[in-house]
Design a protein around this motif. Structure first.
Motif, PDB file in Angstrom:
ATOM      1  N   SER A   9      13.204  84.770  36.312  1.00 41.03           N
ATOM      2  CA  SER A   9      14.122  84.928  35.126  1.00 41.03           C
ATOM      3  C   SER A   9      14.583  83.489  34.819  1.00 41.03           C
ATOM      4  N   TYR A  10      14.403  83.024  33.533  1.00 44.17           N
ATOM      5  CA  TYR A  10      14.964  81.591  33.202  1.00 44.17           C
ATOM      6  C   TYR A  10      15.580  81.418  32.058  1.00 44.17           C
ATOM      7  N   ASP A  11      16.480  80.679  32.049  1.00 42.15           N
ATOM      8  CA  ASP A  11      17.319  80.152  30.756  1.00 42.15           C
ATOM      9  C   ASP A  11      16.374  78.994  30.373  1.00 42.15           C
ATOM     10  N   HIS A  57      13.290  82.094  26.388  1.00 42.19           N
ATOM     11  CA  HIS A  57      13.823  82.768  27.668  1.00 42.19           C
ATOM     12  C   HIS A  57      12.804  83.658  28.484  1.00 42.19           C
ATOM     13  N   ALA A  58      13.075  83.948  29.509  1.00 37.60           N
ATOM     14  CA  ALA A  58      12.626  84.937  30.436  1.00 37.60           C
ATOM     15  C   ALA A  58      13.269  85.872  31.068  1.00 37.60           C
ATOM     16  N   LYS A  59      13.295  87.129  30.895  1.00 42.35           N
ATOM     17  CA  LYS A  59      14.277  87.984  31.889  1.00 42.35           C
ATOM     18  C   LYS A  59      13.221  88.502  32.990  1.00 42.35           C
ATOM     19  N   LEU A  84      15.369  76.060  43.928  1.00 44.03           N
ATOM     20  CA  LEU A  84      15.188  75.886  42.474  1.00 44.03           C
ATOM     21  C   LEU A  84      16.620  75.641  41.906  1.00 44.03           C
ATOM     22  N   PRO A  85      16.557  74.940  40.815  1.00 42.01           N
ATOM     23  CA  PRO A  85      17.474  74.555  39.790  1.00 42.01           C
ATOM     24  C   PRO A  85      18.175  75.986  39.293  1.00 42.01           C
ATOM     25  N   GLU A  86      19.506  75.930  38.953  1.00 45.25           N
ATOM     26  CA  GLU A  86      20.284  77.032  38.644  1.00 45.25           C
ATOM     27  C   GLU A  86      19.713  77.869  37.403  1.00 45.25           C
ATOM     28  N   ASP A  87      18.842  77.192  36.807  1.00 45.47           N
ATOM     29  CA  ASP A  87      18.509  77.863  35.468  1.00 45.47           C
ATOM     30  C   ASP A  87      17.119  78.626  35.654  1.00 45.47           C
ATOM     31  N   ILE A  88      16.802  78.623  36.815  1.00 50.17           N
ATOM     32  CA  ILE A  88      15.527  79.435  37.155  1.00 50.17           C
ATOM     33  C   ILE A  88      16.063  80.355  38.388  1.00 50.17           C
ATOM     34  N   SER A  89      15.661  81.766  38.265  1.00 51.08           N
ATOM     35  CA  SER A  89      16.161  82.736  39.363  1.00 51.08           C
ATOM     36  C   SER A  89      14.719  83.382  39.558  1.00 51.08           C
ATOM     37  N   LEU A  91      13.633  86.871  41.156  1.00 51.08           N
ATOM     38  CA  LEU A  91      14.364  88.103  41.105  1.00 51.08           C
ATOM     39  C   LEU A  91      13.671  88.853  42.318  1.00 51.08           C
ATOM     40  N   PHE A 128      21.230  81.451  22.795  1.00 53.08           N
ATOM     41  CA  PHE A 128      20.874  82.614  23.273  1.00 53.08           C
ATOM     42  C   PHE A 128      20.422  83.546  22.328  1.00 53.08           C
ATOM     43  N   TYR A 239      13.087  86.497  24.298  1.00 55.05           N
ATOM     44  CA  TYR A 239      13.051  86.709  25.671  1.00 55.05           C
ATOM     45  C   TYR A 239      11.835  87.465  25.952  1.00 55.05           C
TER      46      TYR A 239
END
Lengths: 246, 246
Positions: A9-11, A57-59, A84-89, A91, A128, A239
């Motif tokens: 997921s990423y912002d 964005h991607a969820k 990773l940086p905080e805007d990519i997670s 899951l 967003f 998204y």
């Protein structure tokens, strides 16, 4: 060598899109930088289900990559998230057959487009959702959306820049969720052309604001010309929600 | 000369706090830059109900300023919003008596602290809530919070840096809203000391995680020493929600 499938997921606000571009911050380059770090500088290519544009964005984007490291699925998730940086997670990470391909094996996708229906701008939503301050006839938008369901040539609804030849796609569902002052358009289909969801949304907004009638959607599809559809809705409302595999 | 009271909202992520600081981007300096532009470069001082720290958000900060420009309330709102950056929004502007003061006339404030209870980090929430991955005993937190209701000396719950002498404040309400995986702590009181809401939240988290017992709150208040309270919860979870006037 083991192939891994991962849902991320990423912002999108801080990225020039998913795909690597020289001197730009992209999701792919951040992922590959972390994998290089974990593999003593070796380049590990990351393949995604598809690109996303700057600000999108991607969820639930799906990627795959190969690695010789003897790491468990859970450790991969922890290691990637810590680097990773905080805007990519990340899951999830799972081991998959070496024939799995995030892009070629995808059989469908869900995108969502989020509109904030408000006359006042909201500083917390600027990246967003798309602020839409005028009245919308949602019933007319629903009626118009039915013309897109099924298998059609979506030439009118994709960026003229597209290099893909086959512009026939199947849309299974377009639905509308209204919650507080957020209107979310949910698109499920077997695949989407470049900018297709944003152009469909922009065109539905023209119907909702009374600039086009629902029945005109049929004509626009037949015209096969980008100029007849509505504006491309802005990136920040879009998204990539889910990618489907068999 | 006319005095104006304005309610503003801002996403604190991109600011070094509310108050002007040399060579830093602050909410006050952005507001004053826009007012200077509207007044041919003249400096127009903006006074707020209080400062907010770097990363802290506002849903309903209140400011006042004076201007000789013959502009209607509605035009002020439009003009300011069109000139301000997208992470500050003006929600209302009204004419007030020249004796009104955003800070001195405030009789109370509401702050909210938002926790995201999740083991997975969420790239869309990194600037807007505090990710809390461990179990929380919310009932114990509620019990602990009752010790803070009423009028107390909150020396233990404010930054040691504070220059304010009188550390007695009255808290009217602390309540807990659990929605999906977000736990919001709502604090209403006649005033809050520097870092007070963040230290109260950090201390309540120690109770929720079993590190302190609810009854210990009474002792911490009596100690009047910052070292006995919990950690200062991070800035990104805090929202100045509302300022009350008579």
């Amino acid at each position: 060598m083991q192939r891994y499938k991962s849902i991320i997921s990423y912002d999108g606000s801080g990225f020039s899109g998913y795909q690597v571009q020289p001197n730009k911050r992209t999701v792919q380059s951040d992922l590959e930088a972390v994998l290089a770090k974990m593999h003593k500088g070796e380049h590990i290519k990351v393949s995604a289900s598809g690109r996303t544009d700057a600000g999108v964005h991607a969820k639930g984007q799906v990627i795959h990559f190969d690695s010789p490291l003897p790491i468990s699925e859970q450790k991969w998730e922890l290691a990637l998230n810590s680097l990773l940086p905080e805007d990519i997670s990340v899951l999830s990470v799972i081991k998959v057959d070496s024939l799995f391909h995030a892009r070629f094996d995808a059989i469908g996708k869900e995108y969502r487009y989020v509109l904030q229906l408000s006359k006042k701008r909201d500083p917390f939503q600027r990246n967003f959702s798309f602020l839409y301050p005028n009245d919308l006839n949602i019933e007319a938008m629903k009626e118009a959306s039915r013309f897109f369901i099924g298998t059609h040539d979506f030439t009118s609804f994709c960026s003229a820049k597209t290099e893909v030849k086959d512009k026939i796609r199947t849309i299974e569902t377009i639905d509308f969720l209204l919650e507080d002052n957020f209107l979310t358009l949910r698109f499920v289909g077997n695949g989407f052309l470049y900018n297709m969801v944003r152009i469909l949304t922009g065109t539905l907004l023209e119907v909702g604001s009374g600039k086009q009638r629902p029945e005109e959607m049929a004509d626009i599809l037949v015209k096969k010309d980008r100029r007849f559809a509505g504006k491309t809705a802005p990136a920040q409302g879009l998204y990539l929600w889910k990618v489907f595999y068999q």
